[in-house]
Design a protein around this motif. Sequence first.
Motif, PDB file in Angstrom:
ATOM      1  N   MET A  63      -5.938  12.303  -6.425  1.00 65.06           N
ATOM      2  CA  MET A  63      -5.463  12.543  -4.937  1.00 65.06           C
ATOM      3  C   MET A  63      -5.888  13.778  -4.297  1.00 65.06           C
ATOM      4  O   MET A  63      -6.185  13.870  -3.084  1.00 65.06           O
ATOM      5  CB  MET A  63      -4.005  12.307  -4.771  1.00 65.06           C
ATOM      6  N   GLY A  69      -5.179   7.136  -0.742  1.00 59.69           N
ATOM      7  CA  GLY A  69      -4.465   7.574  -1.759  1.00 59.69           C
ATOM      8  C   GLY A  69      -3.756   6.586  -2.543  1.00 59.69           C
ATOM      9  O   GLY A  69      -3.469   6.981  -3.848  1.00 59.69           O
ATOM     10  N   CYS A  70      -3.605   5.390  -2.019  1.00 58.67           N
ATOM     11  CA  CYS A  70      -2.931   4.262  -3.131  1.00 58.67           C
ATOM     12  C   CYS A  70      -3.554   4.214  -4.464  1.00 58.67           C
ATOM     13  O   CYS A  70      -3.193   3.635  -5.149  1.00 58.67           O
ATOM     14  CB  CYS A  70      -2.451   3.166  -2.147  1.00 58.67           C
ATOM     15  N   PHE A  72       0.873   3.911  -2.933  1.00 57.66           N
ATOM     16  CA  PHE A  72       0.779   5.319  -2.592  1.00 57.66           C
ATOM     17  C   PHE A  72       1.829   6.208  -3.209  1.00 57.66           C
ATOM     18  O   PHE A  72       1.555   7.274  -3.893  1.00 57.66           O
ATOM     19  CB  PHE A  72       0.635   5.491  -1.241  1.00 57.66           C
ATOM     20  N   ILE A  95      -3.136   7.089   3.464  1.00 58.82           N
ATOM     21  CA  ILE A  95      -2.521   6.043   2.663  1.00 58.82           C
ATOM     22  C   ILE A  95      -3.488   5.165   2.114  1.00 58.82           C
ATOM     23  O   ILE A  95      -3.390   4.842   0.817  1.00 58.82           O
ATOM     24  CB  ILE A  95      -1.475   5.174   3.407  1.00 58.82           C
ATOM     25  N   LYS A 110       0.894  -1.286  -0.190  1.00 59.10           N
ATOM     26  CA  LYS A 110       0.007   0.103  -0.120  1.00 59.10           C
ATOM     27  C   LYS A 110       0.990   1.248  -0.029  1.00 59.10           C
ATOM     28  O   LYS A 110       0.547   2.348  -0.749  1.00 59.10           O
ATOM     29  CB  LYS A 110      -1.139   0.004   1.066  1.00 59.10           C
TER      30      LYS A 110
END
Length: 371
Positions: free
Chosen positions: A238, A232-233, A192, A229, A188
């Motif tokens: 984003m 956003g990954c 991200f 995280i 992850k």
Amino acid sequence: MSAGRGEDRPTDHEGEVRARLLMLRAEQAVIAAFRVRAYELDWSLRGTVGGVNEPVKMACSKGHTADAKPISVLTGGFTLDSHVGPLPRTELEACFTCTRDRKGAEGIAAFPKYAADFDLWVLGDEKTEYGRPAKTVRCLSGHVFKLPALDPRIDWKPSPVHEFYDFKEQDPHEHPCPTCKRIRNTPKLAAFKANAVSQGVMLLEPLAGRVSQRVTICCIVGHLSQIGINQGCGAEVMCRVCRTGHAAPPHDVFYVVSGTDTVTGVPTVKLGISSGVGHKRLEQHASVGLSQRHLVRTGLSQGVARALEAALLTHLNEGGWKRTRGDEYFPADALPLIMAFAQNWLDAEHVNMAGAREPSSPVDAASGGAA
């Protein structure tokens, strides 16, 4: 018969005496050869020489003591240092303490190259718990950590002190930052970071190696926001502000700025891409000391800014320029090279675009005029 057996006994006794004499002479020859060999290697004898298999106290030319058996010295040298315990099989020439000191000095002398190879910024001097030199360093991702002030690639061995500098069971040819390694090995976190790069998002704080972290980011337009995280990954956009439009703005701005970076404290030049007019992104750079704008080219065609950025970074890496932090921060001395490369690239792109707009034949010109 009895007389015959009686005659045999003195013969057997003489053989035993002869064998003992031969063995004694052989041991004396070995001990003599051992003394000569120790003298040739500049070792001095500190104890009495007994049998060929009895350890003898010895000292090298610098006074480091060791125990060695005469027979072993002549066949390769198994030594036992009085301070550190049993050692592996080694040549007598290589005093353990002298070898350790020599390799330690070589490692310390090679540390500047090791730091340069892995883009480590040295922040200060430290000491290990054993009193040996260490350094506090910062990697390009902003992580600060300690490590011994030596190049571990020289005679590297796994360190038993895992909690201090995290070299235990680590390949010395890999980057030494433990947080970066944790990020690479956590899917992850790696996703991200890759997603941020693909969208041109700047991470305004170092990743801490925790999936639960919320990170402050600056998108290519210059919007400041925070994102977790987990979110956003895999986020298509984003930036929270840009996300309301459900599409990331195009990368159509290329810029070059410079100044004294307040993060590192050194004169720095920064190249990058943005969107629209780029003012908010440039203001974000100015807030950390990079306020001088050398080049801001807006309205570039799709993919031009990204391609120029990638080509320029490759050119700088091939030229041996070391980054000061992040992927796009370089010493201020690289500014002339960056400007020349970017101007040539953009001028060539302008010529190509102008040529593409010109009609290739009178028929095309006529059809264009009719349109």
